[in-house]
Design a protein around this motif. Structure first.
Motif, PDB file in Angstrom:
ATOM      1  N   UNK A 164      31.821  54.262  40.367  1.00  0.00           N
ATOM      2  CA  UNK A 164      30.976  54.454  39.187  1.00  0.00           C
ATOM      3  C   UNK A 164      31.730  55.164  38.068  1.00  0.00           C
ATOM      4  N   UNK A 165      32.657  56.029  38.431  1.00  0.00           N
ATOM      5  CA  UNK A 165      33.489  56.679  37.410  1.00  0.00           C
ATOM      6  C   UNK A 165      34.283  55.634  36.625  1.00  0.00           C
ATOM      7  N   UNK A 166      34.874  54.673  37.340  1.00  0.00           N
ATOM      8  CA  UNK A 166      35.630  53.614  36.673  1.00  0.00           C
ATOM      9  C   UNK A 166      34.715  52.759  35.802  1.00  0.00           C
ATOM     10  N   UNK A 167      33.538  52.412  36.316  1.00  0.00           N
ATOM     11  CA  UNK A 167      32.607  51.586  35.553  1.00  0.00           C
ATOM     12  C   UNK A 167      32.116  52.310  34.301  1.00  0.00           C
ATOM     13  N   UNK A 168      31.860  53.614  34.442  1.00  0.00           N
ATOM     14  CA  UNK A 168      31.398  54.401  33.292  1.00  0.00           C
ATOM     15  C   UNK A 168      32.458  54.410  32.195  1.00  0.00           C
ATOM     16  N   UNK A 169      33.706  54.511  32.570  1.00  0.00           N
ATOM     17  CA  UNK A 169      34.790  54.549  31.593  1.00  0.00           C
ATOM     18  C   UNK A 169      34.939  53.219  30.857  1.00  0.00           C
ATOM     19  N   UNK A 170      34.332  52.150  31.409  1.00  0.00           N
ATOM     20  CA  UNK A 170      34.449  50.817  30.805  1.00  0.00           C
ATOM     21  C   UNK A 170      33.108  50.279  30.295  1.00  0.00           C
ATOM     22  N   UNK A 171      32.075  51.101  30.272  1.00  0.00           N
ATOM     23  CA  UNK A 171      30.734  50.647  29.880  1.00  0.00           C
ATOM     24  C   UNK A 171      30.758  50.050  28.477  1.00  0.00           C
ATOM     25  N   UNK A 172      30.039  48.946  28.319  1.00  0.00           N
ATOM     26  CA  UNK A 172      30.056  48.231  27.036  1.00  0.00           C
ATOM     27  C   UNK A 172      28.947  48.661  26.084  1.00  0.00           C
ATOM     28  N   UNK A 173      27.975  49.416  26.594  1.00  0.00           N
ATOM     29  CA  UNK A 173      26.918  49.938  25.721  1.00  0.00           C
ATOM     30  C   UNK A 173      26.315  51.179  26.360  1.00  0.00           C
ATOM     31  N   UNK A 174      25.503  51.889  25.563  1.00  0.00           N
ATOM     32  CA  UNK A 174      24.968  53.171  26.010  1.00  0.00           C
ATOM     33  C   UNK A 174      24.007  53.016  27.180  1.00  0.00           C
ATOM     34  N   UNK A 175      23.204  51.967  27.179  1.00  0.00           N
ATOM     35  CA  UNK A 175      22.249  51.770  28.264  1.00  0.00           C
ATOM     36  C   UNK A 175      22.965  51.561  29.595  1.00  0.00           C
ATOM     37  N   UNK A 176      24.019  50.754  29.580  1.00  0.00           N
ATOM     38  CA  UNK A 176      24.800  50.554  30.801  1.00  0.00           C
ATOM     39  C   UNK A 176      25.414  51.869  31.269  1.00  0.00           C
ATOM     40  N   UNK A 177      25.902  52.661  30.313  1.00  0.00           N
ATOM     41  CA  UNK A 177      26.515  53.949  30.645  1.00  0.00           C
ATOM     42  C   UNK A 177      25.506  54.879  31.307  1.00  0.00           C
ATOM     43  N   UNK A 178      24.301  54.946  30.742  1.00  0.00           N
ATOM     44  CA  UNK A 178      23.253  55.784  31.327  1.00  0.00           C
ATOM     45  C   UNK A 178      22.864  55.279  32.720  1.00  0.00           C
ATOM     46  N   UNK A 179      22.939  53.971  32.912  1.00  0.00           N
ATOM     47  CA  UNK A 179      22.664  53.420  34.236  1.00  0.00           C
ATOM     48  C   UNK A 179      23.687  53.877  35.261  1.00  0.00           C
TER      49      UNK A 179
END
Length: 333
Positions: free
Chosen positions: A143-158
């Protein structure tokens, strides 16, 4: 960082002026002296006194003075009249309006938060192995890797929410005091002692961070991860995220497992579990002690844990002035 802060933590201190030096006395003896040209601000915790001559010298040199409670609640601050906030606040607004850069800053904060959660679980696992937590640690790394690559704020909060769903049960499995339990995070209101402890600890750290943000002349309402509202200091809520696990969560677990706290330190009111007076005093005492410990700062110098938080507030401030700079946040090792 070029900013230098003087932290006055010991009660009963007196700060005076000798030439171009700010001097600190305690019980009649000289404790510390700092050249005024090296200072940017002075933070006075609890019952200590700044003389009138020293106050005038600080204001004349553009040095802010903050008055806080012993646990870091900001009462107020003295600022020189010539020290404006307009330009910095305007730059913050421009930065927040840049969707790409603002998302990048939010990603950095969340990725660092998840990283620090993972590192804390790994440290705890070296002292007391909980095999079930191995899976949670792997998921947090993903999830750390995915957060660093999130394409929008909603995905990041997820990703942040998914990390919390793994992290807090894993933290709870490290509890050795049989009277305490943590299966998930409940905030408003906290419904059991562990959640009450976490909420209180976060509020202590949040208020100190608020003081640092305001003393740095930053707009505390203008954030990147949290939504700007008239009643919410979004930037403070943003900047606290990487510090929750290494400062508050680690302290809470220590207080519980070493049996500094018992269920007698809590009370229930209208469906909420809260620390009582005795419990708050114990947590505040240990929080003050932990934040006053000497550690190595990112600059390589030795300083207080309070200053570690300050260091990263200044890192954000530097990005506001120069958005092309890398945003450096606290990542535990």
């Amino acid at each position: 960082m070029n900013v230098t802060s003087l932290y006055v933590l010991e009660q009963g201190s007196q700060l005076g002026l000798t030439g171009e030096q700010l001097v600190v006395y305690r019980q009649g003896g000289l404790v510390q002296q700092v050249p005024l040209p090296l200072l940017d601000r002075v933070l006075i915790f609890g019952r200590s006194h700044l003389t009138l001559d020293a106050t005038r010298a600080c204001l004349k040199r553009g040095i802010c003075v903050a008055y806080l409670s012993r646990q870091g609640w900001l009462y107020g601050s003295l600022r020189p009249l010539a020290r404006g906030m307009g330009r910095l606040w305007s730059l913050q607004k421009v930065l927040a309006s840049d969707d790409i850069r603002s998302l990048d800053l939010a990603r950095t904060l969340v990725a660092a938060k998840i990283h620090n959660q993972r590192v804390l679980l790994q440290r705890l696992g070296r002292r007391r192995l909980v095999e079930e937590n191995g899976f949670a640690i792997e998921v947090l790394e993903y999830l750390e890797r995915r957060a660093a690559q999130a394409t929008d704020l909603q995905a990041l909060l997820g990703f942040e929410g998914a990390a919390a769903a793994q992290y807090f049960p894993a933290l709870g499995r490290q509890i050795t005091h049989g009277e305490f339990l943590l299966t998930h995070r409940v905030r408003r209101p906290p419904t059991n002692p562990m959640n009450a402890l976490l909420s209180f600890g976060y509020s202590l750290l949040w208020n100190h961070l608020r003081a640092l943000v305001e003393l740095s002349s930053l707009d505390p309402y203008q954030g990147h991860l949290h939504v700007e509202r008239s009643d919410h200091l979004a930037l403070v809520s943003d900047l606290i995220e990487p510090f929750r696990a290494p400062i508050v969560d680690a302290l809470v677990l220590m207080l519980v497992n070493t049996r500094v706290l018992s269920l007698e330190c809590f009370e229930y009111k209208e469906g909420a579990c809260l620390l009582n007076d005795r419990g708050r005093r114990l947590v505040i005492e240990q929080f003050e002690r932990r934040m006053g410990e000497s550690i190595q700062l990112p600059s390589g110098k030795e300083g207080l844990r309070w200053e570690l938080v300050d260091f990263y507030v200044q890192a954000y401030r530097a990005v506001v002035y120069d958005p092309s700079r890398e945003f450096v946040v606290h990542r535990a090792r």
